[in-house]
Design a protein around this motif. Structure first.
Motif, short mmCIF file in Angstrom:
data_model
loop_
_atom_site.label_atom_id
_atom_site.label_comp_id
_atom_site.label_asym_id
_atom_site.label_seq_id
_atom_site.Cartn_x
_atom_site.Cartn_y
_atom_site.Cartn_z
N UNK A 153 0.34 -1.71 0.02
CA UNK A 153 0.56 0.30 -0.18
C UNK A 153 0.71 1.28 0.14
N UNK A 154 2.37 0.98 0.93
CA UNK A 154 2.62 2.38 0.54
C UNK A 154 3.10 2.63 -1.02
N UNK A 155 4.28 1.28 -1.39
CA UNK A 155 4.31 1.85 -2.18
C UNK A 155 3.85 2.07 -3.23
N UNK A 156 2.67 1.60 -3.29
CA UNK A 156 1.17 2.31 -4.13
C UNK A 156 0.61 3.72 -4.25
N UNK A 157 0.31 4.22 -2.75
CA UNK A 157 0.58 5.59 -2.84
C UNK A 157 1.62 5.92 -3.14
N UNK A 158 3.45 5.94 -3.16
CA UNK A 158 4.42 6.58 -3.61
C UNK A 158 3.86 7.07 -5.38
N UNK A 159 4.23 5.47 -6.09
CA UNK A 159 3.27 5.61 -7.17
C UNK A 159 2.45 6.80 -7.75
N UNK A 160 1.20 6.54 -6.63
CA UNK A 160 0.01 7.19 -7.71
C UNK A 160 0.46 8.70 -7.41
N UNK A 161 1.38 9.03 -6.29
CA UNK A 161 1.68 10.50 -6.25
C UNK A 161 2.91 11.35 -7.49
N UNK A 162 3.46 10.04 -7.79
CA UNK A 162 4.41 10.29 -9.23
C UNK A 162 3.76 9.93 -10.51
N UNK A 163 3.21 8.81 -10.79
CA UNK A 163 1.66 9.46 -11.93
C UNK A 163 0.81 10.55 -11.79
N UNK A 164 0.54 11.24 -10.53
CA UNK A 164 -0.33 12.05 -10.78
C UNK A 164 0.54 13.48 -11.49
N UNK A 165 1.71 13.93 -10.66
CA UNK A 165 2.41 14.56 -10.72
C UNK A 165 3.47 14.23 -12.77
N UNK A 166 3.07 13.35 -13.22
CA UNK A 166 3.68 12.83 -14.74
C UNK A 166 2.55 13.26 -15.12
N UNK A 167 1.54 12.78 -14.70
CA UNK A 167 0.29 14.18 -15.68
C UNK A 167 -0.20 14.80 -15.75
N UNK A 168 1.02 16.10 -14.33
CA UNK A 168 0.10 16.90 -14.32
C UNK A 168 1.14 17.69 -15.40
N UNK A 169 2.35 17.02 -15.58
CA UNK A 169 2.83 17.27 -16.63
C UNK A 169 2.56 17.56 -18.17
N UNK A 170 1.61 16.75 -18.41
CA UNK A 170 1.15 16.11 -19.28
C UNK A 170 0.63 17.18 -20.20
N UNK A 171 0.08 17.73 -19.26
CA UNK A 171 -1.42 18.92 -19.92
C UNK A 171 -0.09 20.28 -19.97
N UNK A 172 1.05 20.22 -19.88
CA UNK A 172 1.77 21.80 -20.61
C UNK A 172 2.04 21.36 -22.43
N UNK A 173 2.16 22.17 -22.84
CA UNK A 173 2.32 22.38 -24.15
C UNK A 173 3.22 21.94 -24.56
N UNK A 174 3.85 21.69 -25.68
CA UNK A 174 4.90 21.30 -26.17
C UNK A 174 6.04 22.27 -26.71
N UNK A 175 7.19 22.96 -26.16
CA UNK A 175 7.83 23.77 -25.94
C UNK A 175 7.83 25.00 -25.64
N UNK A 176 6.69 24.83 -24.49
CA UNK A 176 6.25 25.75 -23.69
C UNK A 176 7.34 25.48 -22.49
N UNK A 177 8.05 26.65 -21.67
CA UNK A 177 8.89 26.68 -20.31
C UNK A 177 8.12 26.85 -18.94
N UNK A 178 6.55 27.24 -19.08
CA UNK A 178 6.57 27.64 -18.47
C UNK A 178 6.46 25.75 -17.75
#
Lengths: 178, 109
Positions: A153-178
């Motif tokens: 469960x602990x490992x799963x929660x950590x991986x969930x947080x990493x997956x959320x961070x990854x998904x939040x990076x996805x909503x940036x357009x390509x080539x943007x530096x923001x």
């Protein structure tokens, strides 16, 4: 912005009924009896749920109250997993073939890993005589212990947080530096 | 330059988030192990990730205004007689050949 609203609304419509729905588990149906005793505590097929220790010896008993003579029987005790996964037969909880016996008992030793502390399992079982299912039953099981000590469960929660961070990076357009 | 999103990364990221959320829900005992939620969640988040990746709303530069360019007058070719390369004034027009035999115009006085 409108798309986000639609997605959130759709998620609520799908998730809330699915999360709040509980299957109506009849405990046992048919002319059968079943029970198990673990460390002195007896669990019968009439109770809807049980919390059992992670390790122990279960003294089990099962019987069919109707019928006589030798006949073909079949039965299983299993866990159901979500689709597309199937069923897992528990231990030696499977029987099949001709038999003149109408009751059985034994002792089964089990030692479950700590990663199974926390989940809610529904254990199903059925028994067939001469090709017809005569008994069905189910019980909700949980293994005793703190779920916060479950390493999976602990490992799963950590991986969930990493997956959320990854998904939040996805909503940036390509080539943007923001 | 046209700005694009990351649909493939969104799709994979959404699916992974769904799998890990499934594990959280199942291991914490929030949903039962045979619940259909555990099947639906990764599929829903896969689609959400794909859409977010296609949309990619953050960091987009605003598109240049087109009304300004449309109001400009049409381009005109540079005239050959116009000053070029450091010249400050237009070259003198070719003068008409003077005829010494021609008398100057008579004065009115």
């Amino acid at each position: 912005m409108r798309l986000i609203r639609i997605l959130v609304a759709a998620a609520i419509i799908v998730a809330v009924p699915a999360l709040s729905a509980t299957a109506a588990h009849a405990t046992i149906k048919g002319p059968c009896r079943a029970s198990g005793t673990i460390n002195g505590a007896t669990y019968t097929a009439t109770q809807p749920s049980a919390v059992i220790p992670r390790t122990g010896d279960v003294k089990w008993k099962g019987s069919v109250s109707t019928g006589s003579g030798k006949r073909n029987i079949e039965g299983k005790v299993y866990l159901k997993l979500p689709p597309p996964f199937g069923k897992i037969v528990i231990g030696n909880g499977s029987w099949n073939g001709p038999s003149s016996s109408y009751s059985n008992s034994g002792t089964y030793h089990y030692d479950l890993p700590s990663v199974l502390v926390g989940p809610k399992f529904t254990l199903f079982g059925h028994h067939s005589e001469r090709g017809n299912v005569v008994c069905t039953g189910s019980i909700d099981l949980r293994i005793a212990g703190s779920r916060l000590k479950n390493p999976a469960l602990i490992a799963s929660i950590v991986l969930t947080i990493l997956a959320l961070v990854n998904l939040s990076l996805v909503i940036r357009a390509k080539g943007s530096r923001a | 330059m046209k700005q694009r999103g990351r649909p493939v990364r969104g799709l994979i990221g959404g699916f992974l988030l769904g799998i890990f959320l499934d594990l959280d829900l199942a291991l914490a005992g929030i949903v039962k192990l045979d619940s259909v939620v555990l099947t639906i969640l990764p599929i829903v988040l896969l689609v959400v990730g794909l859409l977010l990746g296609l949309w990619a709303p953050l960091g987009r530069k605003p598109e240049p205004a087109r009304t300004l360019s449309s109001s400009l007058p049409p381009a005109v070719p540079w005239p050959e007689s116009a000053p070029t390369g450091g010249a400050t004034s237009a070259p003198a027009p070719p003068s008409s050949p003077a005829t010494p035999d021609e008398p100057p115009p008579a004065s009115p006085v």
